[in-house]
Design an enzyme around this catalytic site. Structure first.
Site, PDB file in Angstrom:
ATOM      1  N   ARG A  77      -8.945  92.677  18.163  1.00 19.71           N
ATOM      2  CA  ARG A  77      -8.577  92.571  19.301  1.00 19.71           C
ATOM      3  C   ARG A  77      -8.128  93.891  20.028  1.00 19.71           C
ATOM      4  O   ARG A  77      -8.685  94.112  21.177  1.00 19.71           O
ATOM      5  CB  ARG A  77      -7.370  91.614  19.491  1.00 19.71           C
ATOM      6  CG  ARG A  77      -7.528  90.147  18.873  1.00 19.71           C
ATOM      7  CD  ARG A  77      -6.439  89.370  19.037  1.00 19.71           C
ATOM      8  NE  ARG A  77      -5.531  89.805  17.953  1.00 19.71           N
ATOM      9  CZ  ARG A  77      -4.065  89.869  17.893  1.00 19.71           C
ATOM     10  NH1 ARG A  77      -3.567  89.152  18.777  1.00 19.71           N
ATOM     11  NH2 ARG A  77      -3.456  90.106  16.933  1.00 19.71           N
ATOM     12  N   ASN A  95      -6.197  85.582  18.925  1.00 22.11           N
ATOM     13  CA  ASN A  95      -6.666  84.940  17.702  1.00 22.11           C
ATOM     14  C   ASN A  95      -6.502  83.494  17.722  1.00 22.11           C
ATOM     15  O   ASN A  95      -5.404  83.230  18.484  1.00 22.11           O
ATOM     16  CB  ASN A  95      -5.553  85.570  16.507  1.00 22.11           C
ATOM     17  CG  ASN A  95      -5.847  86.868  16.140  1.00 22.11           C
ATOM     18  OD1 ASN A  95      -7.096  87.357  16.238  1.00 22.11           O
ATOM     19  ND2 ASN A  95      -4.773  87.655  15.367  1.00 22.11           N
TER      20      ASN A  95
END
Length: 174
Positions: A77, A95
């Site tokens: 990320r 996530n």
């Protein structure tokens, strides 16, 4: 300021070249001649800019994505956010409980790039969008292992809402 100086020099050269009488010195050009030519140039520039803006309509297109593989616990990320910012994209990523990373990204597309003004052509993509999709599918973070990535729900409409950004930055949702 530079435009006025260039315009003044250009005006002098024009007067000099078209004159049948002996050439005047640069000081012979009156301030009213300079101001009137500057006003005409400003008007022409403003008209040209307005025409360009009217014919170069920017739409914002949003694409959802999901990346499968070893993408959690490997700073995926963080790297996704950095790549999106590098490319000037906005959106988000997070996530999922399934072990994937999903998100949305948004990019600008002008009618000059697509050759259309109708706002309904979502087959066109900017080079930034293509580069980001390739990065998500092939590169990711250094320790990630990407098995698959999917892109869906390419959203764009001809309404005025398509001409405003949905996101102001790219964010990581925790």
């Amino acid at each position: 300021m530079k435009a006025s100086i260039y315009l003044s020099v250009g005006l002098f050269l024009m007067i000099y070249a078209s004159s049948t009488s002996p050439p005047r010195s640069p000081l012979a050009v009156t301030s009213s001649e300079i101001m009137s030519s500057t006003d005409e140039a400003d008007t022409k520039n403003n008209d040209a800019e307005r025409d360009h803006q009217e014919h170069n309509i920017t739409r914002y297109i949003t694409i959802k994505f999901e990346v499968f593989g070893r993408v959690q616990g490997v700073f995926f990320r963080k790297y996704t956010k950095a790549k999106a910012e590098e490319l000037g994209l906005t959106g988000w990523c997070r996530n999922t409980p399934r072990g994937t990373v999903q998100g949305e990204f948004e990019y600008a597309l002008s009618s000059a790039e697509t050759g259309t003004d109708n706002g309904n052509n979502t087959d066109e993509e900017s080079w930034e969008a293509i580069a980001f999709q390739r990065w998500l599918c092939r590169t990711g973070s250094p320790k990630s292992k990407i098995d698959e990535c999917t892109f869906s729900e390419k959203l764009s409409s001809s309404s005025s809402s398509a001409r405003t950004r949905k996101y102001d930055a790219f964010r990581v949702i925790r």
